[in-house]
Design an enzyme around this catalytic site. Structure first.
Site, PDB file in Angstrom:
ATOM      1  N   HIS A  91       9.375  60.466   4.151  1.00  0.00           N
ATOM      2  CA  HIS A  91       8.226  61.096   4.811  1.00  0.00           C
ATOM      3  C   HIS A  91       8.750  61.915   5.994  1.00  0.00           C
ATOM      4  O   HIS A  91       9.716  61.521   6.646  1.00  0.00           O
ATOM      5  CB  HIS A  91       7.238  60.021   5.293  1.00  0.00           C
ATOM      6  CG  HIS A  91       5.949  60.613   5.782  1.00  0.00           C
ATOM      7  ND1 HIS A  91       5.821  61.156   7.039  1.00  0.00           N
ATOM      8  CD2 HIS A  91       4.749  60.772   5.171  1.00  0.00           C
ATOM      9  CE1 HIS A  91       4.584  61.624   7.180  1.00  0.00           C
ATOM     10  NE2 HIS A  91       3.913  61.406   6.061  1.00  0.00           N
ATOM     11  N   GLU A 163       4.666  67.818   0.913  1.00  0.00           N
ATOM     12  CA  GLU A 163       3.870  67.769   2.136  1.00  0.00           C
ATOM     13  C   GLU A 163       4.413  68.783   3.140  1.00  0.00           C
ATOM     14  O   GLU A 163       5.338  68.469   3.902  1.00  0.00           O
ATOM     15  CB  GLU A 163       3.951  66.373   2.750  1.00  0.00           C
ATOM     16  CG  GLU A 163       3.355  65.280   1.898  1.00  0.00           C
ATOM     17  CD  GLU A 163       2.891  64.109   2.766  1.00  0.00           C
ATOM     18  OE1 GLU A 163       1.678  63.882   2.810  1.00  0.00           O
ATOM     19  OE2 GLU A 163       3.728  63.471   3.399  1.00  0.00           O
TER      20      GLU A 163
HETATM   21  P1  PGA Z   1      -2.585  63.793   6.922  1.00  0.00           P
HETATM   22  O1  PGA Z   1      -1.197  63.036   6.685  1.00  0.00           O
HETATM   23  O2  PGA Z   1      -3.448  63.544   5.735  1.00  0.00           O
HETATM   24  O3  PGA Z   1      -3.135  63.163   8.184  1.00  0.00           O
HETATM   25  O4  PGA Z   1      -2.277  65.224   7.110  1.00  0.00           O
HETATM   26  C1  PGA Z   1      -0.549  63.097   5.458  1.00  0.00           C
HETATM   27  C2  PGA Z   1       0.764  62.359   5.536  1.00  0.00           C
HETATM   28  O5  PGA Z   1       1.392  62.341   6.603  1.00  0.00           O
HETATM   29  O6  PGA Z   1       1.218  61.784   4.540  1.00  0.00           O
END
Ligand code: PGA
Length: 243
Positions: A91, A163
């Site tokens: 992450h 992401e």
């Molecule tokens: P968010 O976070 O939905 O608050 O943007 C996603 C994540 O960090 O996996």
């Protein structure tokens, strides 16, 4: 198994008591879900979730790359394999705040697969790379994949989450046109590395109850990774029930 994933990353939120109430509320609200639901609570609640969850899966937000011994404060795949079946690796918060690099993440991937955990491996570029243009984004994402994955990776136990860092926790989700090329590159790279095994891809970054539908039918998106909006079980259940 259902084929659309809803993944809730609760991050460093909720006390043990709050987590218990959260799970109870969510279980009461989720109806006949058509998705594979995976909850990533804080480590303090993993065992409780394991014992009290039904119809959903539990995952650990991170693991140490080693299996046991020296590592005060760490938790290993071999320790958690009895109480969860998923692990989140790479992450952006781990990469940035804890300085985790591709090489370390490769070791974590190996350790999770050795312990039969399914892995959600996160990739994504920051705003500077995004502003440098499409080629810079493509190069960066391919490098993240190639540097941590290997030809003998456990492809059947891999899910990749795209992401973009500029969309995480900002309230500014990426729209379809901003991510479609990157998703295609991820798909092609995974196909090449795995010899055409179908590896699910998730999108994450500011998903909420207003925008989740936009991603449901987008090419190369097999699920959503949700942070902030998943903290409210009412919101999360609405998303799950309407997929
Ligand atoms: P968010 O976070 O939905 O608050 O943007 C996603 C994540 O960090 O996996």
């Amino acid at each position: 198994m259902n084929n659309f994933y809803i993944v809730a990353n609760l991050k460093m939120n909720k006390s043990f008591e709050e987590s218990k109430l959260y799970l109870k509320f969510l279980q009461n609200k989720v109806k006949n879900s058509k998705c594979e639901i995976i909850l990533f609570p804080s480590n303090i609640s993993l065992a409780y979730f394991h014992e009290n969850i039904y119809g959903m899966q539990v995952g650990v937000q991170d693991i140490d790359y080693r299996s046991e011994g020296e590592g005060t404060g760490s938790i290993s795949a071999s320790q958690v394999k009895d109480i969860c079946n998923y692990v989140l690796i790479g992450h952006s918060e781990r990469r940035i705040i804890f300085s985790e690099d591709d090489k370390l993440l490769n070791k974590k991937l190996k350790s999770s697969w050795k312990n039969n955990l399914k892995t959600i491996f996160c990739v994504g570029e920051d705003i500077n790379i995004r502003n440098s243009g499409a080629k810079a984004v493509e190069d960066y994402i391919v490098k993240q994949l190639v540097n941590s994955l290997e030809n003998d990776s456990d492809w059947q136990n891999l899910i990749v989450a795209y992401e973009p860092i500029w969309a995480i926790g900002t309230g500014k989700p990426a729209d379809a046109s901003q991510i479609k090329d990157v998703l295609e590159i991820i798909k092609q790279t995974l196909n090449k590395l795995s010899n055409n095994i179908n590896i699910p891809i998730l999108y994450g970054g500011s998903i909420n109850e207003e925008n989740f539908q936009n991603y449901k039918n987008q090419r190369n998106i097999d699920g959503l990774l949700i942070g902030s909006s998943s903290l409210n079980p009412d919101v999360l259940s609405k998303i799950i029930n309407n997929i």
